[in-house]
Design a protein around this motif. Structure first.
Motif, PDB file in Angstrom:
ATOM      1  N   ASP B  18     -44.415-100.399  15.150  1.00 35.00           N
ATOM      2  CA  ASP B  18     -43.243-101.075  14.589  1.00 35.00           C
ATOM      3  C   ASP B  18     -42.027-100.875  15.484  1.00 35.00           C
ATOM      4  N   LEU B  19     -41.792 -99.614  15.841  1.00 33.93           N
ATOM      5  CA  LEU B  19     -40.630 -99.313  16.676  1.00 33.93           C
ATOM      6  C   LEU B  19     -40.746-100.015  18.019  1.00 33.93           C
ATOM      7  N   GLY B  20     -41.926-100.010  18.580  1.00 31.36           N
ATOM      8  CA  GLY B  20     -42.137-100.667  19.866  1.00 31.36           C
ATOM      9  C   GLY B  20     -41.836-102.155  19.813  1.00 31.36           C
ATOM     10  N   SER B  21     -42.312-102.796  18.743  1.00 26.61           N
ATOM     11  CA  SER B  21     -42.083-104.245  18.666  1.00 26.61           C
ATOM     12  C   SER B  21     -40.606-104.549  18.451  1.00 26.61           C
ATOM     13  N   ARG B  22     -39.902-103.677  17.730  1.00 25.16           N
ATOM     14  CA  ARG B  22     -38.463-103.903  17.524  1.00 25.16           C
ATOM     15  C   ARG B  22     -37.679-103.762  18.830  1.00 25.16           C
ATOM     16  N   LEU B  23     -38.176-102.878  19.719  1.00 24.96           N
ATOM     17  CA  LEU B  23     -37.453-102.620  20.964  1.00 24.96           C
ATOM     18  C   LEU B  23     -38.022-103.385  22.151  1.00 24.96           C
ATOM     19  N   GLY B  24     -39.124-104.098  21.949  1.00 22.96           N
ATOM     20  CA  GLY B  24     -39.706-104.870  23.037  1.00 22.96           C
ATOM     21  C   GLY B  24     -40.522-104.043  24.007  1.00 22.96           C
ATOM     22  N   VAL B  25     -41.070-102.930  23.506  1.00 22.64           N
ATOM     23  CA  VAL B  25     -41.956-102.113  24.342  1.00 22.64           C
ATOM     24  C   VAL B  25     -43.261-101.890  23.601  1.00 22.64           C
ATOM     25  N   SER B  26     -44.243-101.370  24.327  1.00 19.31           N
ATOM     26  CA  SER B  26     -45.560-101.166  23.716  1.00 19.31           C
ATOM     27  C   SER B  26     -45.580 -99.887  22.870  1.00 19.31           C
ATOM     28  N   ARG B  27     -46.576 -99.813  21.996  1.00 12.88           N
ATOM     29  CA  ARG B  27     -46.770 -98.608  21.186  1.00 12.88           C
ATOM     30  C   ARG B  27     -46.985 -97.404  22.094  1.00 12.88           C
ATOM     31  N   GLN B  28     -47.704 -97.618  23.188  1.00  8.81           N
ATOM     32  CA  GLN B  28     -47.995 -96.537  24.128  1.00  8.81           C
ATOM     33  C   GLN B  28     -46.716 -95.989  24.765  1.00  8.81           C
ATOM     34  N   THR B  29     -45.765 -96.860  25.018  1.00 11.24           N
ATOM     35  CA  THR B  29     -44.494 -96.403  25.596  1.00 11.24           C
ATOM     36  C   THR B  29     -43.735 -95.548  24.586  1.00 11.24           C
ATOM     37  N   VAL B  30     -43.721 -95.969  23.339  1.00 14.88           N
ATOM     38  CA  VAL B  30     -43.063 -95.166  22.301  1.00 14.88           C
ATOM     39  C   VAL B  30     -43.727 -93.794  22.215  1.00 14.88           C
ATOM     40  N   ASN B  31     -45.046 -93.793  22.235  1.00 17.01           N
ATOM     41  CA  ASN B  31     -45.783 -92.526  22.183  1.00 17.01           C
ATOM     42  C   ASN B  31     -45.443 -91.637  23.372  1.00 17.01           C
ATOM     43  N   ALA B  32     -45.366 -92.249  24.554  1.00 18.05           N
ATOM     44  CA  ALA B  32     -45.064 -91.483  25.772  1.00 18.05           C
ATOM     45  C   ALA B  32     -43.651 -90.890  25.715  1.00 18.05           C
ATOM     46  N   ILE B  33     -42.713 -91.623  25.128  1.00 18.59           N
ATOM     47  CA  ILE B  33     -41.350 -91.102  24.982  1.00 18.59           C
ATOM     48  C   ILE B  33     -41.349 -89.929  24.000  1.00 18.59           C
ATOM     49  N   GLU B  34     -42.021 -90.122  22.876  1.00 16.47           N
ATOM     50  CA  GLU B  34     -42.034 -89.081  21.842  1.00 16.47           C
ATOM     51  C   GLU B  34     -42.709 -87.807  22.316  1.00 16.47           C
ATOM     52  N   THR B  35     -43.750 -87.943  23.130  1.00 18.14           N
ATOM     53  CA  THR B  35     -44.465 -86.767  23.635  1.00 18.14           C
ATOM     54  C   THR B  35     -43.883 -86.264  24.953  1.00 18.14           C
ATOM     55  N   GLU B  36     -42.715 -86.827  25.337  1.00 14.41           N
ATOM     56  CA  GLU B  36     -41.954 -86.362  26.500  1.00 14.41           C
ATOM     57  C   GLU B  36     -42.706 -86.535  27.817  1.00 14.41           C
ATOM     58  N   ARG B  37     -43.629 -87.469  27.842  1.00 13.85           N
ATOM     59  CA  ARG B  37     -44.316 -87.780  29.101  1.00 13.85           C
ATOM     60  C   ARG B  37     -43.561 -88.831  29.889  1.00 13.85           C
ATOM     61  N   TYR B  38     -42.621 -89.507  29.222  1.00  9.69           N
ATOM     62  CA  TYR B  38     -41.895 -90.582  29.896  1.00  9.69           C
ATOM     63  C   TYR B  38     -40.436 -90.528  29.483  1.00  9.69           C
ATOM     64  N   THR B  39     -39.546 -90.602  30.485  1.00 12.10           N
ATOM     65  CA  THR B  39     -38.113 -90.667  30.208  1.00 12.10           C
ATOM     66  C   THR B  39     -37.684 -92.126  30.292  1.00 12.10           C
ATOM     67  N   PRO B  40     -37.165 -92.688  29.211  1.00 13.14           N
ATOM     68  CA  PRO B  40     -36.821 -94.111  29.234  1.00 13.14           C
ATOM     69  C   PRO B  40     -35.664 -94.390  30.172  1.00 13.14           C
ATOM     70  N   SER B  41     -35.565 -95.638  30.592  1.00 13.08           N
ATOM     71  CA  SER B  41     -34.432 -96.062  31.408  1.00 13.08           C
ATOM     72  C   SER B  41     -33.172 -96.029  30.556  1.00 13.08           C
ATOM     73  N   LEU B  42     -32.037 -96.137  31.208  1.00 11.71           N
ATOM     74  CA  LEU B  42     -30.772 -96.113  30.472  1.00 11.71           C
ATOM     75  C   LEU B  42     -30.672 -97.249  29.461  1.00 11.71           C
ATOM     76  N   PRO B  43     -31.006 -98.513  29.854  1.00 13.26           N
ATOM     77  CA  PRO B  43     -30.954 -99.583  28.849  1.00 13.26           C
ATOM     78  C   PRO B  43     -31.845 -99.324  27.636  1.00 13.26           C
ATOM     79  N   LEU B  44     -33.043 -98.817  27.852  1.00 16.65           N
ATOM     80  CA  LEU B  44     -33.935 -98.542  26.726  1.00 16.65           C
ATOM     81  C   LEU B  44     -33.414 -97.379  25.894  1.00 16.65           C
ATOM     82  N   ALA B  45     -32.860 -96.372  26.552  1.00 15.51           N
ATOM     83  CA  ALA B  45     -32.286 -95.234  25.822  1.00 15.51           C
ATOM     84  C   ALA B  45     -31.110 -95.707  24.957  1.00 15.51           C
TER      85      ALA B  45
END
Lengths: 130, 72
Positions: B18-45
């Protein structure tokens, strides 16, 4: 219909189409049936892994077109690593051919020249774009 | 980079998809952010902070130090 559309645009369907093309081209080139089947089968298996393994993050990124900034980032980093490995292979193969006394080191010399020229031009272009 | 994305997402009753679709990113990207494997870009942050109606400093923190968010 939407599901079919998404399948036709992503890597899964492309792999399957390529499998058929490779099989047909191999047969047209008079390759043995087992070889044509093996070549096509490899790509077919790859397409099936992409289709069935989407729960795995890496497979999901491989299977889909670039969806968001993270998949774009992963693709770019993978491309950079791939380019570095290919550069080492090309230079290594070129040197091996020279060592063997082969004074005509094609295609390695040509590949190396294209690789180097592309890299330099890319640096120039992207440095100007910021 | 440590963040509060998962905490705020769950508080809002949203799935990662749900969060991914609201922000225009994949579920996997949301998961990667939450598990601290990926630091989002400034616009996404910024999009994440706006979505959750919090400041970026409240959402993300560096080296484990939680920034006091006196505005919240």
């Amino acid at each position: 219909m939407r599901r079919l559309a998404s399948l036709t645009t992503d890597q899964t369907m492309q792999a399957m189409i390529l499998a058929v093309v490779i099989f047909a081209v191999a047969l047209a080139g008079h390759a043995p049936l087992w070889l044509a089947a093996a070549l096509g089968g490899i790509l077919l298996a790859f397409g099936l892994v992409l289709l069935l393994g989407r729960r795995i993050d890496a497979v999901f990124i491989l299977a889909s077109p670039v969806r968001d900034e993270r998949s774009s980032n992963v693709h770019m980093r993978a491309s950079a690593v791939t380019a570095n490995v290919i550069a080492v292979v090309i230079v290594g193969a070129f040197l091996v051919e020279l060592f063997r006394g082969n004074l005509d080191p094609r295609p390695w010399a040509w590949l190396g020249a294209v690789f180097g020229a592309t890299y330099i031009v890319s640096i120039v272009v992207f440095s100007r774009r910021g | 980079m440590r963040n509060r994305v998962r905490e705020l997402r769950r508080a809002g009753g949203l799935s990662q998809a749900d969060l991914g679709s609201r922000l225009g990113v994949s579920r996997q990207t949301v998961n990667a952010i939450e598990t601290e494997r990926y630091t989002p870009s400034l616009p996404l942050a910024l999009d994440l902070a706006r979505f959750f109606k919090v400041s970026i400093e409240h959402l993300f923190h560096v080296n484990g130090s939680v920034v006091e968010d006196s505005e919240r």
